[in-house]
Write a protein that holds these residues in place. Sequence first.
Motif, PDB file in Angstrom:
ATOM      1  N   PRO A   1     -10.263  -2.942  -7.248  1.00 26.29           N
ATOM      2  CA  PRO A   1     -10.785  -2.074  -6.177  1.00 26.29           C
ATOM      3  C   PRO A   1     -11.555  -0.878  -6.738  1.00 26.29           C
ATOM      4  CG  PRO A   1      -8.410  -1.783  -6.437  1.00 26.29           C
ATOM      5  CD  PRO A   1      -8.784  -2.958  -7.278  1.00 26.29           C
ATOM      6  N   SER A   2     -12.659  -0.566  -6.089  1.00 31.56           N
ATOM      7  CA  SER A   2     -13.477   0.566  -6.552  1.00 31.56           C
ATOM      8  C   SER A   2     -12.738   1.886  -6.404  1.00 31.56           C
ATOM      9  CB  SER A   2     -14.791   0.619  -5.766  1.00 31.56           C
ATOM     10  OG  SER A   2     -14.530   0.758  -4.365  1.00 31.56           O
ATOM     11  N   GLU A   3     -11.726   1.907  -5.519  1.00 33.57           N
ATOM     12  CA  GLU A   3     -10.955   3.145  -5.319  1.00 33.57           C
ATOM     13  C   GLU A   3     -10.189   3.566  -6.560  1.00 33.57           C
ATOM     14  OE1 GLU A   3     -11.753   1.397  -1.338  1.00 33.57           O
ATOM     15  OE2 GLU A   3     -11.091   0.627  -3.300  1.00 33.57           O
TER      16      GLU A   3
ATOM     17  N   GLY B   1      -5.504   3.893  -5.569  1.00 36.26           N
ATOM     18  CA  GLY B   1      -6.385   4.952  -6.033  1.00 36.26           C
ATOM     19  C   GLY B   1      -6.018   6.325  -5.513  1.00 36.26           C
ATOM     20  N   ASN B   2      -5.070   6.390  -4.565  1.00 38.63           N
ATOM     21  CA  ASN B   2      -4.652   7.685  -4.023  1.00 38.63           C
ATOM     22  C   ASN B   2      -3.573   8.363  -4.860  1.00 38.63           C
ATOM     23  OD1 ASN B   2      -6.390   7.408  -1.813  1.00 38.63           O
ATOM     24  ND2 ASN B   2      -4.858   6.232  -0.652  1.00 38.63           N
TER      25      ASN B   2
ATOM     26  N   SER C   1       0.817  -1.220   0.000  1.00 37.22           N
ATOM     27  CA  SER C   1       0.000   0.000   0.000  1.00 37.22           C
ATOM     28  C   SER C   1       0.845   1.261   0.000  1.00 37.22           C
ATOM     29  CB  SER C   1      -0.909   0.004   1.239  1.00 37.22           C
ATOM     30  OG  SER C   1      -1.779  -1.099   1.222  1.00 37.22           O
TER      31      SER C   1
ATOM     32  N   GLY D   1     -10.474   6.933  -8.233  1.00 38.82           N
ATOM     33  CA  GLY D   1      -9.775   8.141  -7.792  1.00 38.82           C
ATOM     34  C   GLY D   1      -8.622   8.546  -8.678  1.00 38.82           C
TER      35      GLY D   1
ATOM     36  N   SER E   1       1.173   4.257  -2.592  1.00 38.56           N
ATOM     37  CA  SER E   1       0.298   5.431  -2.654  1.00 38.56           C
ATOM     38  C   SER E   1       1.008   6.703  -2.210  1.00 38.56           C
ATOM     39  CB  SER E   1      -0.946   5.204  -1.796  1.00 38.56           C
ATOM     40  OG  SER E   1      -0.588   5.048  -0.427  1.00 38.56           O
TER      41      SER E   1
ATOM     42  N   ALA F   1     -16.537   1.515 -11.580  1.00 37.92           N
ATOM     43  CA  ALA F   1     -15.699   2.652 -11.191  1.00 37.92           C
ATOM     44  C   ALA F   1     -14.797   3.098 -12.328  1.00 37.92           C
ATOM     45  CB  ALA F   1     -14.851   2.273  -9.973  1.00 37.92           C
TER      46      ALA F   1
ATOM     47  N   ARG G   1      -3.086  10.249  -7.428  1.00 35.60           N
ATOM     48  CA  ARG G   1      -3.890  11.094  -8.328  1.00 35.60           C
ATOM     49  C   ARG G   1      -3.143  11.522  -9.579  1.00 35.60           C
ATOM     50  NH1 ARG G   1      -9.162  11.317  -6.005  1.00 35.60           N
ATOM     51  NH2 ARG G   1      -8.836  10.654  -3.850  1.00 35.60           N
TER      52      ARG G   1
ATOM     53  N   SER H   1      -6.116  -1.235  -2.680  1.00 35.16           N
ATOM     54  CA  SER H   1      -7.063  -0.127  -2.880  1.00 35.16           C
ATOM     55  C   SER H   1      -6.381   1.223  -2.748  1.00 35.16           C
ATOM     56  CB  SER H   1      -8.214  -0.238  -1.874  1.00 35.16           C
ATOM     57  OG  SER H   1      -7.710  -0.217  -0.543  1.00 35.16           O
TER      58      SER H   1
END
Length: 621
Positions: free
Chosen positions: A128-130, A108-109, A81, A133, A84, A154, A111, A105
Motif C-alpha cells: 500500500p502506498s500509505e 500507514g497510520n 485494520s 506515512g 492502526s 512510496a 506513525r 493500508s
Amino acid sequence: MLMTSWALLLISLSSQAAALTTDGLSLLALKAAITLDPHRILDSWVDSDDDPCAWRGVSCQSGRITAVSMANSSLEGYLPSELSLLSSLETLALPHNRFFGQIPSAIGNIRSLVSLDLSNNDFSGPVPSEIAGLESLVSLDLSSNQLNGSLPPAIAALPRLSGVLNLSCNLFTGKIPAAYGNFPVAVSLDLRQNHLSGEIPQVGSLLNQGPTAFAGNPALCGFPLKYACSQPVANANPSLNVSSPTLRSTAEERQRRPAAMIPILAVIIIVALVSVLVLQWQFRRRRATAAGGKGMLCKKGKGSPSLNDRREGQNPDEIYVAVDESFDLELEELLRASAYVIGKSRSGIVYKVLVSRGPALAVRRLSEIDDGNDPDDPFRRRRTFESEAGALGRARHPNLVHLRAYYYAPDEKLLIYDYIPNGNLFIALHGGQKAAVVGPAPMMLPWAARLAILKGVARGLAYLHECSARKLVHGSLKSSKILLDGNLRPYVSGFGISQLQRSGGGGSNQQPVAAEAGYAAPEMRSPPTQRGDVYAFGVMMMELATGRRPEAGMVESVRLSFKEARPLSELVDPTLLKEVHAKREVLAVFHIALGCTEAEPEARPRMRTVVEGLERIGPEV
C-alpha cells in the motif's frame, strides 16, 4: 476485514471488556482475525484482563503497547485494520507465520512504528502506498511473500529508513525506481529473486550496493551486475558475482564439456604446476642467499607465503589458489558471503565481504582488458595470470596489503585481500570523494601522523621496487590506494594490477590501469615504470604537506612558491601552522618531494634513497 465490521465486533465486546484499553481491544481484533493458532500463543489474550501488557508476545512502556512480536508461531490469518489504533507501537514482528491477504493500508497510520517485519508469510497484492506515512520507520522486511506489482516508490519517501529494506523473494515487476538511490548508504537493500527488469539506476546509494542485492532478476542489467544493458540478458544469470553461489554453477556448466578432454588437460596442468613449483623453490633459494646483505628494507613479514592449490571441480581453465597457507576459506564459503561495494575504478570493483568465520575480506573483481593474447589459448592465459598473481602473493611487507588468495576463470578474476577497516588516506585528508554523496569528514591528521604515513608508504614502495620477486611497479599510486588501519598504519593497495590485467585480462577494449591525473609523471609511459611511481609518491608528499587535492598544476605551483621564496604559511596546510616545531620537517619533506617530481625521469631518486631521506626527518617510526 473492513473497518466497520470490526468496529461492530468491538462494540459487541465492550460490555465484557469495558476496562480493557484501546490497545487491548486492537489486539483482540488481531486475535479474532487469526483462524489457526496451533501453539496456543494467544490463549493469554483474554477480554477479561484490564491490561494487555502481560499478554504473550506483547511489550509495553508507560502502559502503552510498544511491541508485538510473534515469530515462528505458525499463526494463520490476516491483519485487521484495527492495528492502526496502536498509536505507540514501535515494533511489529510477525515473520515465519502464515498470514495472508493484503497488507492493510491503515498500517500507514502507525506513525510511531520503527521496525516492521512481515517476512516469510503469504501476503499478496501490492504494497500500500500509505506505507509512506511511517515517518519513524528504520527497518522494513517484507521478504518471502507473494507481493506483486511494481516496487512502491512510496518506500523511497520514508525519511528515517536507515537499517534494512528487504523486498526479496516476491513477485515485484518493472524497473527499480531511481528514487531508491536516495536511501542512505547504510541501508541494507535486498531486491533478490523478483521479476524486475531494465537498467539499475546509476544514482546515489545504488552505486554502493553489491551485486547480491539484485541477484535472481534475469532481466536486470547494468552496474553492479556483470551484464551491460547493451548485452542480451534474458538467459543470463545476473548473480554471477563474488557474493553469489552462481559462480559455482558456472563452473559446473563448464564441466559438461566432453569428458575425454579432461584427463589430457589435467595431465598438462599438473606437469605445469610441478614445473612452476620447482622453479619457485629454486628461485627462493637464490633470493634467500642474495638477500642476506640487503638490510631491513627487504626483510619480509612474519610467515612465508606458499601456493596451496585448491581447485573447485576438474576444469583446467579455472583455479582457486590460496597464496597463504593459513588461509583456509573454501570457495563456496566465499561465494555465499554478503558483499558490499566499497570502491570502483578502472581496474575493477572492490567489495567488502563478510564471511561466517574470521575477519572481513576485501575482494577485487578485475575489469577485463584486451591483452593481445590468443583468446583461444585458455591454458596460456590462465598460466600467465597465475604466475603474476603468485608474484603479488609473495610480496610480503608490513606496509603492503596482503593478498590471501585468488580465483581465475576465463570470465571471472578475483583477488582476495585482508580488509583494512579505517578507510583510505584520501578520505582522511579530504573527506568524501564526491560532493553529491555525503561521506565521512576529513580527519584532523597531525604532522607526526602524516610523516609516519609517508615513511610507511615509502618503505612499502621501496620493497616492491627492489625486494619483490618481479621488482614490481605499482602503476597507479594515489592517496586513495593507501589504506589506514585503526592506528593510522598505512597499507599500499592496488599494486601490480596493471601487469595482472595485461597477463590475463579478457576481451574488452579497456586500457590498462594508469596513473591518475595529478599523480601522472610528464612522460606518461605505458607500461608504467618505477620512476613513474616515484613521481606519484612525490605528489603524495606535497598532498600531505599542503592539504590540497592533487590536481593538475600542483607540482608547478609548489616549485614556483619555492622559487619565489614565498612564506611557508602560504603553502602548508593551515591545520599544521600551529605545530611550530614541525616547520623544519615540513620543509625537508618538500625538498624530497621536489626531487621526486623532477621532469626528467632519470633525475628522480630511487625509492630506497627516498626512504633513507625520510628516515632522517623527525623521530624514527
